[in-house]
Design a protein around this motif. Sequence first.
Motif, mmCIF file in Angstrom:
data_model
loop_
_atom_site.group_PDB
_atom_site.id
_atom_site.type_symbol
_atom_site.label_atom_id
_atom_site.label_comp_id
_atom_site.label_asym_id
_atom_site.label_seq_id
_atom_site.Cartn_x
_atom_site.Cartn_y
_atom_site.Cartn_z
ATOM 1 N N PHE A 302 43.626 59.454 -0.192
ATOM 2 C CA PHE A 302 43.732 60.225 1.045
ATOM 3 C C PHE A 302 43.068 59.541 2.236
ATOM 4 O O PHE A 302 43.013 60.114 3.319
ATOM 5 C CB PHE A 302 43.131 61.620 0.847
ATOM 6 C CG PHE A 302 43.994 62.522 0.020
ATOM 7 C CD1 PHE A 302 44.947 63.329 0.618
ATOM 8 C CD2 PHE A 302 43.864 62.549 -1.358
ATOM 9 C CE1 PHE A 302 45.758 64.160 -0.152
ATOM 10 C CE2 PHE A 302 44.668 63.373 -2.133
ATOM 11 C CZ PHE A 302 45.619 64.181 -1.526
ATOM 12 N N GLY A 303 42.556 58.356 2.037
ATOM 13 C CA GLY A 303 41.921 57.678 3.157
ATOM 14 C C GLY A 303 41.569 56.249 2.817
ATOM 15 O O GLY A 303 41.862 55.739 1.723
ATOM 16 N N ARG A 304 40.947 55.586 3.765
ATOM 17 C CA ARG A 304 40.485 54.215 3.579
ATOM 18 C C ARG A 304 39.099 54.096 4.199
ATOM 19 O O ARG A 304 38.681 54.949 4.989
ATOM 20 C CB ARG A 304 41.445 53.230 4.264
ATOM 21 C CG ARG A 304 42.821 53.230 3.653
ATOM 22 C CD ARG A 304 43.752 52.249 4.335
ATOM 23 N NE ARG A 304 44.181 52.714 5.641
ATOM 24 C CZ ARG A 304 45.144 52.140 6.368
ATOM 25 N NH1 ARG A 304 45.758 51.066 5.895
ATOM 26 N NH2 ARG A 304 45.481 52.612 7.534
ATOM 27 N N LEU A 305 38.404 53.042 3.836
ATOM 28 C CA LEU A 305 37.124 52.766 4.472
ATOM 29 C C LEU A 305 37.350 51.826 5.649
ATOM 30 O O LEU A 305 38.142 50.872 5.566
ATOM 31 C CB LEU A 305 36.147 52.121 3.490
ATOM 32 C CG LEU A 305 35.677 52.951 2.296
ATOM 33 C CD1 LEU A 305 34.507 52.252 1.621
ATOM 34 C CD2 LEU A 305 35.274 54.355 2.714
ATOM 35 N N LEU A 306 36.645 52.097 6.731
ATOM 36 C CA LEU A 306 36.683 51.242 7.914
ATOM 37 C C LEU A 306 35.273 50.726 8.167
ATOM 38 O O LEU A 306 34.339 51.518 8.351
ATOM 39 C CB LEU A 306 37.188 52.015 9.131
ATOM 40 C CG LEU A 306 37.124 51.292 10.471
ATOM 41 C CD1 LEU A 306 38.017 50.058 10.466
ATOM 42 C CD2 LEU A 306 37.526 52.232 11.607
ATOM 43 N N VAL A 307 35.124 49.418 8.137
ATOM 44 C CA VAL A 307 33.824 48.795 8.391
ATOM 45 C C VAL A 307 33.890 48.111 9.749
ATOM 46 O O VAL A 307 34.742 47.245 9.979
ATOM 47 C CB VAL A 307 33.471 47.758 7.308
ATOM 48 C CG1 VAL A 307 32.088 47.160 7.568
ATOM 49 C CG2 VAL A 307 33.515 48.400 5.924
ATOM 50 N N LEU A 308 32.992 48.524 10.663
ATOM 51 C CA LEU A 308 32.948 47.966 12.014
ATOM 52 C C LEU A 308 31.678 47.150 12.184
ATOM 53 O O LEU A 308 30.571 47.638 11.912
ATOM 54 C CB LEU A 308 32.988 49.086 13.058
ATOM 55 C CG LEU A 308 34.235 49.973 13.050
ATOM 56 C CD1 LEU A 308 34.106 51.089 14.083
ATOM 57 C CD2 LEU A 308 35.489 49.150 13.335
ATOM 58 N N VAL A 309 31.848 45.903 12.628
ATOM 59 C CA VAL A 309 30.713 45.003 12.822
ATOM 60 C C VAL A 309 30.791 44.408 14.228
ATOM 61 O O VAL A 309 31.709 44.702 14.994
ATOM 62 C CB VAL A 309 30.709 43.888 11.764
ATOM 63 C CG1 VAL A 309 30.444 44.460 10.382
ATOM 64 C CG2 VAL A 309 32.034 43.116 11.770
#
Length: 726
Positions: A302-309
């Motif tokens: 139902f979703g994904r992980l978003l990693v912001l750097v």
Amino acid sequence: MSADATNPAAQGPVSPAAPRRRTRPRIDLRRLGRAALLGPAARDRLPDAIGHVAEAHRAHHPDADLEPLRRAWVLAESSHRGQMRKSGEPYITHPLAVTLILAELGAETTTLTASLLHDTVEDTEVTLDQVREEFGEEVRYLVDGVTKLEKVDYGAAAEPETFRKMLVATGSDVRVMSIKLADRLHNMRTLGVMRPEKQARIARVTRDVLIPLAERLGVQALKTELEDLVFAILHPEEYEHTRELIAENTARADDPLTEVAEEARRILREAGIPGEVLVRPRHFVSVHRVARKRGDLRGCDFGRLLVLVNEDADCYAVLGELHTCMTPVVSEFKDFIAVPKFNLYQSLHTAVARGDGQVVEVLVRTHQMHKVAEAGVVALGNPYSPATDPSAPGADDPGDGERADPTRPGWLSRLLDWQQAAPDPDTFWSTLREDLAQDREITVFRPDGGTLGLPEGATCVDAAYAQYGEDAHACIGARVNGRLATLSTVLRDGDTVQPLMGQDPASEPSRAWLDHAHTPAARIAIQRWLASHPAPAPTESADRGAAPRPEVGPGDDRAPSRAESPRAGTASRPGPASVVVAGRPGASARLAGCCTPVPPDGITAFPVRGGGVTVHRVECSAVAGMRTGGRAEVAVHWGDTTECRVTLLAESFGRPQLLADLTEAIAQLGVEVVSATVAPPMRQRVRHTYTLQLPDAARLPALMRAMRNVPGVYDVSRTQPNPPGR
């Protein structure tokens, strides 16, 4: 970006993929509408009704001058005063909502000013001259472009010409389409007041035309919400089922995505990499697609992980840490940072597996990449302002082929070229619909290091026209990953493709190429050429049963017969290069036809009847057979005479004048053509066999190189000469 209460999908979380960084409360458009009825505010301050727009704008552009917005609001509100929407709200709430959508995406001040005014010329007494006088030529141009789009008839019969008008209006400045997309999004949110049949018609046009354009402009935030709104209208039962699946997952006590996100945060902390890890829920259409693909859904679906750097290098550092500390699914890795998508999108895509077998998709990108991923061209700022940072989005980069003009992405330039080149509107429309229907693109590399963005399923024909335009009519073949390939070869993501171009101005495309062309650029270019070069009427001999000339490539290159071949059968100086037979003075030596040895090849010999010997190259396959059979070998070596005769096989793609060009290359090295034959062409390939007399055997390597350098020739090798009479 709030959903209107009259929207049929407003009962559920229509756009879970929308940006989640918002901390202020949602905007109440009805309250803003009531504020609009109170009249313009004092001219010395920004009107309260657009305070939310100003707040969103300043979040992206802290130093923006808000005076143009204030003046645009005053003009728009006074011009639309008294006009009402079908929902019963003051009309001014519509341009206000459209402008807020664009401000949230990070649009620059000029775009927001034009957005506030986008309906004034169409629906009020305001003229374009007034807009120019008050706000300048740039705002006038944008308002005029949006006004022209509003006049477009979206009826089915008018589709081809409709799209042409849209492209012409958009082509000079993508901000026109940005305003149009935001306008359509707000109208879709409030579509519930329309009759069902009109809702469906508008939703279909949105699906077929505007959503694909949003994808190509990179405005994912608009695209995903439009997809969900269309889904709710055109597929209400499937939409409701998907909404129930999302609600059930939300009600679960445990959330595996949250657990993986926390583990990822721990990994980043221990590695000393500053960054945010967010759970990014899928929007409705995305969940529906995953359900159709995988069947029963689990929590991680139902979703994904978003990693912001912060930096590009941090993206790869995060990737390394995740792959080290978790179980990566290698097949899911894609690097869209090193090779951005055609719509400016950049991210690293990967996936990791949990202990229970669930797979979690992970996106890794910088904050700036995220801004562009969500807002696409809207995030580029003012395209007429020079970029201070050459690496910043919108800065000209002539090397990538896609952003030479910051107001016109490469794909849009190609669309404009297509609409000008198409022989008729229906051809343009049919090919364009096919292109817009492509959900996936691939990136192929050129040998010079450049890249080409092509739709999935594209062939070498498409690559040739993408790289060379109409000059690709002279294409005679291609190399894919260094190996020779037919023009019909389907390319894969990451392939390196090199179209092989002929130099004959008379080269022409084959009608068969249309079967392999997958892109509008290729199809329209080929169709245009064919339309301007109709096939000749059959000749009298053809009517009597004469065989037609076969199509073998870019031109109709028929195989010349032996009599047609230049200098075929020419007499030559007799005798091969001299060979000295050890221990047998005066013994005759004949060069074996199976390997045609020439100086300085290593040679050996075997005796034959009559006291002579047959000379072979040491590596000839026949030598090993005779040695195994016990045949006695005779020592031989080359004598002083270096003149020799050799047979060469040249393999090439068919094209006009190829035989003449090969013969000229041979003659320039002082080599005499004893005979030349051409085998009948097969699958666009032609085999030329030459028997040549060389005045000096040392010239052979240079001769073979010269023949390989003739355009269209892909291999030259030594071979056995044809027996006489064949």
